[in-house]
Design a protein around this motif. Structure first.
Motif, short mmCIF file in Angstrom:
data_model
loop_
_atom_site.label_atom_id
_atom_site.label_comp_id
_atom_site.label_asym_id
_atom_site.label_seq_id
_atom_site.Cartn_x
_atom_site.Cartn_y
_atom_site.Cartn_z
N ASP A 1 80.79 36.15 5.12
CA ASP A 1 80.28 37.22 4.26
C ASP A 1 79.20 38.02 4.99
O ASP A 1 79.16 39.25 4.92
N TRP A 2 78.30 37.32 5.71
CA TRP A 2 77.23 37.99 6.46
C TRP A 2 77.83 38.87 7.56
O TRP A 2 77.42 40.02 7.75
N ALA A 3 78.80 38.33 8.27
CA ALA A 3 79.42 39.09 9.37
C ALA A 3 80.10 40.35 8.86
O ALA A 3 80.14 41.37 9.56
N ASN A 4 80.64 40.31 7.65
CA ASN A 4 81.37 41.46 7.10
C ASN A 4 80.51 42.37 6.22
O ASN A 4 81.01 43.37 5.70
N LEU A 5 79.24 42.03 6.03
CA LEU A 5 78.34 42.85 5.22
C LEU A 5 77.97 44.10 6.02
O LEU A 5 77.46 44.01 7.13
N ARG A 6 78.27 45.27 5.44
CA ARG A 6 77.97 46.54 6.12
C ARG A 6 77.35 47.50 5.11
O ARG A 6 77.88 47.72 4.04
N PHE A 7 76.23 48.07 5.51
CA PHE A 7 75.52 49.04 4.68
C PHE A 7 76.45 50.17 4.25
O PHE A 7 76.43 50.61 3.10
N GLN A 8 77.29 50.62 5.17
CA GLN A 8 78.17 51.76 4.91
C GLN A 8 79.20 51.49 3.82
O GLN A 8 79.80 52.42 3.29
N ASP A 9 79.44 50.24 3.46
CA ASP A 9 80.46 49.91 2.47
C ASP A 9 79.97 49.97 1.03
O ASP A 9 80.75 49.73 0.11
N PHE A 10 78.70 50.28 0.82
CA PHE A 10 78.13 50.27 -0.53
C PHE A 10 77.80 51.68 -0.98
O PHE A 10 77.42 52.53 -0.18
N LYS A 11 77.93 51.90 -2.28
CA LYS A 11 77.67 53.23 -2.84
C LYS A 11 76.18 53.48 -3.05
O LYS A 11 75.78 54.62 -3.19
N SER A 12 75.38 52.41 -3.10
CA SER A 12 73.95 52.60 -3.29
C SER A 12 73.16 51.58 -2.48
O SER A 12 73.69 50.53 -2.11
N VAL A 13 71.92 51.92 -2.23
CA VAL A 13 71.03 51.02 -1.50
C VAL A 13 70.81 49.75 -2.31
O VAL A 13 70.81 48.64 -1.77
N ARG A 14 70.65 49.90 -3.61
CA ARG A 14 70.41 48.73 -4.46
C ARG A 14 71.61 47.77 -4.45
O ARG A 14 71.43 46.55 -4.43
N ALA A 15 72.81 48.30 -4.47
CA ALA A 15 74.00 47.44 -4.43
C ALA A 15 74.05 46.69 -3.11
O ALA A 15 74.36 45.49 -3.08
N TYR A 16 73.74 47.38 -2.02
CA TYR A 16 73.71 46.72 -0.71
C TYR A 16 72.65 45.63 -0.67
O TYR A 16 72.92 44.51 -0.24
N SER A 17 71.44 45.96 -1.12
CA SER A 17 70.36 44.97 -1.05
C SER A 17 70.66 43.76 -1.92
O SER A 17 70.33 42.63 -1.54
N SER A 18 71.30 43.98 -3.05
CA SER A 18 71.68 42.86 -3.92
C SER A 18 72.64 41.92 -3.18
O SER A 18 72.46 40.70 -3.19
N ALA A 19 73.64 42.49 -2.53
CA ALA A 19 74.60 41.68 -1.78
C ALA A 19 73.91 40.98 -0.61
O ALA A 19 74.15 39.80 -0.36
N LEU A 20 73.02 41.69 0.09
CA LEU A 20 72.32 41.09 1.22
C LEU A 20 71.47 39.91 0.77
O LEU A 20 71.48 38.84 1.40
N PHE A 21 70.73 40.07 -0.33
CA PHE A 21 69.88 38.98 -0.81
C PHE A 21 70.70 37.80 -1.31
O PHE A 21 70.32 36.64 -1.12
N LYS A 22 71.82 38.07 -1.92
CA LYS A 22 72.70 37.00 -2.40
C LYS A 22 73.22 36.17 -1.21
O LYS A 22 73.17 34.94 -1.23
N ILE A 23 73.69 36.85 -0.18
CA ILE A 23 74.20 36.16 1.00
C ILE A 23 73.07 35.45 1.73
O ILE A 23 73.22 34.30 2.18
N SER A 24 71.92 36.10 1.83
CA SER A 24 70.75 35.48 2.48
C SER A 24 70.36 34.19 1.79
O SER A 24 70.06 33.18 2.45
N SER A 25 70.36 34.20 0.47
CA SER A 25 70.00 33.00 -0.30
C SER A 25 70.96 31.85 -0.01
O SER A 25 70.54 30.70 0.14
#
Length: 177
Positions: free
Chosen positions: A40-64
Motif C-alpha cells: 500500500d505504501w509503495a503504491n500510495l501516490r499524491f497524484q491519485d487523490f482528488k484532495s489533499v485531505r483524502a491523500y493525508s488520510s490514506a497516508l496516515f492510515k498506512i503509516s499507522s
C-alpha cells in the motif's frame, strides 16, 4: 476486549501469563499485515487523490499500520513520499516545495491544503465571472502557490496573508456576480 476473548481467558489470573497468551495468539499479525501494508505504501501516490485531505488520510492510515508492524515512519519519509508522487505536470511545484526544506509533515500538509483552497477559490471566482481557469485564474493561483512556497516569513504569517487574499477574492466574486 472482545467478549469472546474475555470468556476464553477468564480463568487466567496472572497478568503476565495473560499477556503471553495474547501475544502468542496475536503476534503473527505483523507477519500477516506487513507485506500488504508495504505494498500500500509503495503504491500510495499524491497524484491519485482528488484532495489533499483524502491523500493525508490514506497516508496516515498506512503509516499507522506500518508503525503497528514495527516499521519506522519518519517525518522525512512522509514528506519525501508526498513530494516524489506529484503528477509529472507538477514536478516544478514539487521542487519548489522541496526547496522549502520542510522538516515536519504537518507544515507541508498545511501548505498544500491552503494552496488547494486557494485553487478552488480561484475556480469559483472564475465561474462567477464566466471565465475559465485557463483564461483568468491559472496565473493567479500559481502566484498564490508560489508566494506560499517561496515567500519570506513564517508559515502562519503567509497563511494569514492567504486568508486575507481569499476574502478579497470572495468580495470580488460577489461584485462580479
Amino acid at each position: 476486549m472482545h467478549e469472546d476473548l474475555k470468556s476464553e481467558y477468564l480463568e487466567v489470573e496472572d497478568p503476565f501469563i495473560l499477556w503471553e497468551n495474547l501475544k502468542d495468539r496475536f503476534d503473527h499479525q505483523k507477519l500477516v499485515y506487513l507485506p500488504a501494508t508495504e505494498n500500500d505504501w509503495a503504491n500510495l501516490r499524491f497524484q491519485d487523490f482528488k484532495s489533499v485531505r483524502a491523500y493525508s488520510s490514506a497516508l496516515f492510515k498506512i503509516s499507522s499500520r506500518l508503525i503497528m508492524c514495527g516499521e519506522k515512519v519518519t517525518e522525512k519519509r512522509k514528506i519525501d513520499k508526498t513530494l516524489s508522487t506529484f503528477h509529472p505536470n507538477n514536478i516544478n511545484l514539487a521542487e519548489m516545495y522541496r526547496e522549502r526544506k520542510f522538516t515536519k509533515f504537518g507544515n507541508l500538509l498545511s501548505t498544500l491544503i491552503v494552496a488547494e483552497q486557494n485553487h478552488e477559490l480561484g475556480i469559483e471566482v472564475n465561474g462567477a465571472k464566466g471565465g475559465t481557469m485557463d483564461e483568468v485564474g491559472a496565473t493567479g493561483i500559481f502566484v498564490h502557490i508560489t508566494t506560499l512556497v517561496t515567500g519570506s516569513g513564517n508559515l502562519n504569517h503567509r497563511v494569514k496573508e492567504m486568508h486575507h487574499e481569499e476574502e478579497k477574492l470572495k468580495m470580488f466574486a460577489i461584485g462580479a456576480a
